[in-house]
Design a protein around this motif. Sequence first.
Motif, PDB file in Angstrom:
ATOM      1  N   PHE A 171       2.870   4.687  -2.911  1.00 57.95           N
ATOM      2  CA  PHE A 171       1.928   5.605  -2.180  1.00 57.95           C
ATOM      3  C   PHE A 171       1.103   4.300  -1.674  1.00 57.95           C
ATOM      4  N   VAL A 172       0.998   4.178  -0.418  1.00 56.21           N
ATOM      5  CA  VAL A 172      -0.085   3.082   0.104  1.00 56.21           C
ATOM      6  C   VAL A 172      -1.312   3.782   0.750  1.00 56.21           C
ATOM      7  N   ASN A 173      -2.390   3.375   0.495  1.00 58.31           N
ATOM      8  CA  ASN A 173      -3.645   4.117   1.173  1.00 58.31           C
ATOM      9  C   ASN A 173      -3.953   3.442   2.393  1.00 58.31           C
ATOM     10  N   GLU A 174      -5.129   3.812   2.956  1.00 56.69           N
ATOM     11  CA  GLU A 174      -5.254   3.434   4.258  1.00 56.69           C
ATOM     12  C   GLU A 174      -5.687   2.088   4.083  1.00 56.69           C
ATOM     13  N   ASP A 175      -6.422   1.651   2.917  1.00 53.71           N
ATOM     14  CA  ASP A 175      -6.640   0.162   2.797  1.00 53.71           C
ATOM     15  C   ASP A 175      -5.373  -0.818   2.328  1.00 53.71           C
ATOM     16  N   LYS A 176      -4.257  -0.259   2.327  1.00 53.48           N
ATOM     17  CA  LYS A 176      -3.244  -0.746   2.144  1.00 53.48           C
ATOM     18  C   LYS A 176      -2.622  -1.148   0.697  1.00 53.48           C
ATOM     19  N   ASP A 177      -3.609  -0.462  -0.197  1.00 51.14           N
ATOM     20  CA  ASP A 177      -3.624  -0.652  -1.677  1.00 51.14           C
ATOM     21  C   ASP A 177      -2.260   0.271  -1.881  1.00 51.14           C
ATOM     22  N   ILE A 178      -1.444  -0.516  -3.054  1.00 52.92           N
ATOM     23  CA  ILE A 178      -0.258   0.151  -3.431  1.00 52.92           C
ATOM     24  C   ILE A 178      -0.187   0.947  -4.781  1.00 52.92           C
ATOM     25  N   GLN A 179       0.363   1.972  -4.874  1.00 54.03           N
ATOM     26  CA  GLN A 179       0.210   2.703  -6.152  1.00 54.03           C
ATOM     27  C   GLN A 179       1.844   3.181  -6.290  1.00 54.03           C
ATOM     28  N   SER A 180       2.667   2.999  -7.409  1.00 55.91           N
ATOM     29  CA  SER A 180       3.683   3.071  -7.985  1.00 55.91           C
ATOM     30  C   SER A 180       4.001   4.689  -8.351  1.00 55.91           C
ATOM     31  N   LEU A 181       4.767   5.464  -7.997  1.00 58.73           N
ATOM     32  CA  LEU A 181       4.922   6.881  -8.179  1.00 58.73           C
ATOM     33  C   LEU A 181       6.286   6.894  -9.006  1.00 58.73           C
ATOM     34  N   GLU A 182       6.219   6.272 -10.193  1.00 59.98           N
ATOM     35  CA  GLU A 182       7.503   6.316 -11.102  1.00 59.98           C
ATOM     36  C   GLU A 182       7.867   7.677 -11.524  1.00 59.98           C
ATOM     37  N   GLU A 183       6.899   8.610 -11.720  1.00 65.76           N
ATOM     38  CA  GLU A 183       7.292   9.735 -12.055  1.00 65.76           C
ATOM     39  C   GLU A 183       8.398  10.745 -11.210  1.00 65.76           C
ATOM     40  N   LEU A 184       8.515  10.012  -9.926  1.00 64.84           N
ATOM     41  CA  LEU A 184       9.308  10.905  -9.097  1.00 64.84           C
ATOM     42  C   LEU A 184      10.795  10.305  -9.201  1.00 64.84           C
ATOM     43  N   THR A 185      10.782   8.950  -9.688  1.00 65.27           N
ATOM     44  CA  THR A 185      12.233   8.429  -9.766  1.00 65.27           C
ATOM     45  C   THR A 185      12.561   8.237 -11.183  1.00 65.27           C
ATOM     46  N   ASN A 206      12.549   6.135   9.451  1.00 60.86           N
ATOM     47  CA  ASN A 206      13.151   5.142   9.012  1.00 60.86           C
ATOM     48  C   ASN A 206      12.814   3.608   9.638  1.00 60.86           C
ATOM     49  N   GLY A 207      11.910   3.549  10.343  1.00 60.92           N
ATOM     50  CA  GLY A 207      11.519   2.269  11.068  1.00 60.92           C
ATOM     51  C   GLY A 207      10.446   1.715  10.370  1.00 60.92           C
ATOM     52  N   GLU A 208      10.214   0.430  11.012  1.00 63.48           N
ATOM     53  CA  GLU A 208       9.286  -0.521  10.082  1.00 63.48           C
ATOM     54  C   GLU A 208       7.718   0.054  10.681  1.00 63.48           C
ATOM     55  N   ASN A 209       6.911  -0.240   9.717  1.00 62.24           N
ATOM     56  CA  ASN A 209       5.509  -0.269  10.298  1.00 62.24           C
ATOM     57  C   ASN A 209       4.590  -0.632   9.077  1.00 62.24           C
ATOM     58  N   ASP A 210       3.088  -0.579   9.297  1.00 60.37           N
ATOM     59  CA  ASP A 210       2.320  -1.625   8.464  1.00 60.37           C
ATOM     60  C   ASP A 210       2.428  -1.240   7.061  1.00 60.37           C
ATOM     61  N   PHE A 211       2.893   0.146   6.697  1.00 62.40           N
ATOM     62  CA  PHE A 211       3.014   0.447   5.192  1.00 62.40           C
ATOM     63  C   PHE A 211       4.259   0.056   4.804  1.00 62.40           C
ATOM     64  N   THR A 212       5.337   0.143   5.380  1.00 62.95           N
ATOM     65  CA  THR A 212       6.729  -0.618   4.794  1.00 62.95           C
ATOM     66  C   THR A 212       6.457  -2.256   4.706  1.00 62.95           C
ATOM     67  N   GLU A 213       5.671  -2.831   5.738  1.00 61.81           N
ATOM     68  CA  GLU A 213       5.666  -4.274   5.417  1.00 61.81           C
ATOM     69  C   GLU A 213       4.811  -4.820   4.052  1.00 61.81           C
ATOM     70  N   VAL A 214       3.701  -3.872   3.889  1.00 61.53           N
ATOM     71  CA  VAL A 214       2.904  -4.097   2.681  1.00 61.53           C
ATOM     72  C   VAL A 214       3.686  -4.160   1.630  1.00 61.53           C
ATOM     73  N   VAL A 215       4.672  -3.080   1.351  1.00 62.15           N
ATOM     74  CA  VAL A 215       5.471  -2.760   0.135  1.00 62.15           C
ATOM     75  C   VAL A 215       6.555  -4.036   0.192  1.00 62.15           C
ATOM     76  N   LYS A 216       7.069  -4.393   1.306  1.00 64.07           N
ATOM     77  CA  LYS A 216       8.290  -5.312   1.417  1.00 64.07           C
ATOM     78  C   LYS A 216       7.731  -6.690   1.015  1.00 64.07           C
ATOM     79  N   SER A 217       6.457  -7.076   1.194  1.00 66.69           N
ATOM     80  CA  SER A 217       5.882  -8.182   1.057  1.00 66.69           C
ATOM     81  C   SER A 217       5.480  -8.287  -0.622  1.00 66.69           C
ATOM     82  N   ALA A 218       5.257  -7.339  -1.176  1.00 67.29           N
ATOM     83  CA  ALA A 218       4.925  -7.221  -2.520  1.00 67.29           C
ATOM     84  C   ALA A 218       5.913  -6.938  -3.802  1.00 67.29           C
ATOM     85  N   ASN A 219       7.155  -6.555  -2.958  1.00 63.99           N
ATOM     86  CA  ASN A 219       8.414  -6.365  -3.991  1.00 63.99           C
ATOM     87  C   ASN A 219       9.577  -6.980  -3.764  1.00 63.99           C
ATOM     88  N   SER A 220      10.379  -7.214  -4.479  1.00 59.43           N
ATOM     89  CA  SER A 220      11.694  -7.495  -4.433  1.00 59.43           C
ATOM     90  C   SER A 220      12.656  -6.371  -4.034  1.00 59.43           C
TER      91      SER A 220
END
Length: 337
Positions: free
Chosen positions: A120-134, A64-78
């Motif tokens: 999904f955020v890969n090792e290069d911090k590229d973002i992939q939306s997994l819409e099928e899960l929600t 539940n904490g912040e990390n590099d992956f959550t920061e990438v998603v936060k910067s790319a989404n509202s």
Amino acid sequence: MKIRKILALLCVGSLLMACSVEEESKKDNTPVVSVEKSKKEDDSAKEQVKNVEDSKTYKIELDNGENDFTEVVKSANSLEYALASFVFDLDDNGKEEALVLEGTSDEGEESYLTAYRIWFVNEDKDIQSLEELTNPGPLELSSTQEIGTFSDEKCISINGQIGIDGWGCVYYLKDGKLVNAAPDTWPKGNKYFSENGLQWTVEFYGMSIEPEEGKELIDSLATGHCYIPYDLYWGDGTFNLYKASEISKEKASEYEGLNIAEIEDGAVAVQYILRDNNELDVNRVTFDGDFYSFEAMIYDISNDGKTCKLRNTVEGYFAVDVTDYDAWDFLHKDEAN
């Protein structure tokens, strides 16, 4: 008197020997332990190693904490809700990837999360939306999910619920993206790793059907939430359903341990389905004058193909082919005829 002296000398000798052993132990820092205890500890250690080596799956925990992956998603989404993540190394290259979830959890219920969006955020911090899960709604999921290894390929399974339906997907990593590892399935129904592959619980309403005049049974009112388990094996880089075929009552009767007379007694319809994993599924239908009731018996066939043993009974019915669940002739019974 002589006997007392001899006993005294023996006691002193024993004491001196014990002291000598203890002194030698102190010199080389070797603890004095019994051979039996040492053997038990060694066997225990070997068993622990064996269990680790034999294990194909392990758990991953929600962070539940912040990390590099959550920061990438936060910067790319509202965002409307907080972020959490599952962090892992799916390709074992020493560089981590993550699933990032936007959602909420009730106070005191941090072991569960309602996720409205998942990436999904890969090792290069590229973002992939997994819409099928929600889709079609938020996914309620546990804070513990699972990774399994099959033929040196690591897969991740994400399972939860959307409304009253189980919901889950299984992925492997390819070219920096998550790919569906079970193309024979669809998201509805949980998918958990098993000893030999994957088990998918197919869900539908079909414990009972109330016949309607002028309609086939498949088009009549069906009630009762069914949970029907299907096994999949790992082959050619994906999980695959076992092939199956309907067999005759005469063929089924060849298996010792299958009481055909008992199965057929009181039934208005029976279907026998043989699968390539030595599983025999028996669909059985009864009618009480108002409703048709369905139950399915799952039998395991011996390796020599001669005997079978009842594993479980579930309410509902199996299909020969899950992509054509309505194919059973009985379901097309027309109440007008």
